[in-house]
Design a protein around this motif. Structure first.
Motif, PDB file in Angstrom:
ATOM      1  N   THR A 153      -2.846  -6.135   3.070  1.00  0.00           N
ATOM      2  CA  THR A 153      -3.482  -5.775   1.803  1.00  0.00           C
ATOM      3  C   THR A 153      -4.389  -4.566   2.027  1.00  0.00           C
ATOM      4  O   THR A 153      -4.713  -4.218   3.171  1.00  0.00           O
ATOM      5  N   LYS A 154      -4.809  -3.975   0.948  1.00  0.00           N
ATOM      6  CA  LYS A 154      -5.740  -2.855   1.043  1.00  0.00           C
ATOM      7  C   LYS A 154      -7.034  -3.300   1.727  1.00  0.00           C
ATOM      8  O   LYS A 154      -7.587  -2.574   2.556  1.00  0.00           O
ATOM      9  N   GLN A 178       3.086  -0.598   1.537  1.00  0.00           N
ATOM     10  CA  GLN A 178       4.439  -1.014   1.164  1.00  0.00           C
ATOM     11  C   GLN A 178       5.467  -0.197   1.941  1.00  0.00           C
ATOM     12  O   GLN A 178       6.443  -0.758   2.464  1.00  0.00           O
ATOM     13  N   ASP A 191      -2.124   1.112  -1.179  1.00  0.00           N
ATOM     14  CA  ASP A 191      -1.145   0.081  -1.519  1.00  0.00           C
ATOM     15  C   ASP A 191       0.287   0.596  -1.346  1.00  0.00           C
ATOM     16  O   ASP A 191       1.147  -0.103  -0.791  1.00  0.00           O
ATOM     17  N   ARG A 192       0.541   1.807  -1.794  1.00  0.00           N
ATOM     18  CA  ARG A 192       1.875   2.403  -1.631  1.00  0.00           C
ATOM     19  C   ARG A 192       2.200   2.616  -0.162  1.00  0.00           C
ATOM     20  O   ARG A 192       3.299   2.299   0.309  1.00  0.00           O
TER      21      ARG A 192
END
Length: 120
Positions: free
Chosen positions: A7-8, A30, A26-27
């Motif tokens: 997670t961030k 991912q 976040d990107r």
């Protein structure tokens, strides 16, 4: 595509105060998770995934994947994500009087986290 392995908030903890958290964390997490899947899958090493969270059920595997994702994002913060995007990671580059090799696709620290956990 599975959920990001970190997670961030976990990235912020991993980076500490030495590196600013990227705005698109976040990107990047991912993308890092997808890259880890790409490198890990051919190894044939499998692990259980929770069908709800889409994360590894084994805590040691989950921690290794989390740390690997954070390490990959830090690598991109330091070296730029561009060498992965343009497909030229690890190739020779010459710019002006500088000549050398571009950074690899998978960060050395990311690879270590995965190898030490027996995932590569």
């Amino acid at each position: 595509m599975r959920a990001a392995y970190a997670t961030k908030a976990e990235l912020v903890t991993y980076l500490g105060s030495s590196v600013d958290t990227p705005e698109d964390a976040d990107r990047l997490l991912q993308e890092a998770s997808a890259l880890i899947d790409y490198w890990q899958e051919p190894s044939g090493i499998t692990f259980s995934i929770d069908t709800v969270t889409e994360l590894p059920t084994d805590t040691d595997v989950a921690e290794a994947m989390r740390d690997a994702a954070c390490a990959q994002v830090r690598f991109w913060v330091e070296t730029s994500e561009e060498h992965d995007i343009d497909g030229l990671a690890g190739t020779d580059v010459s710019v002006g009087s500088y000549s050398g090799v571009r950074p690899p696709e998978l960060a050395p620290r990311t690879k270590r986290f995965l190898m030490l956990a027996g995932l590569l």
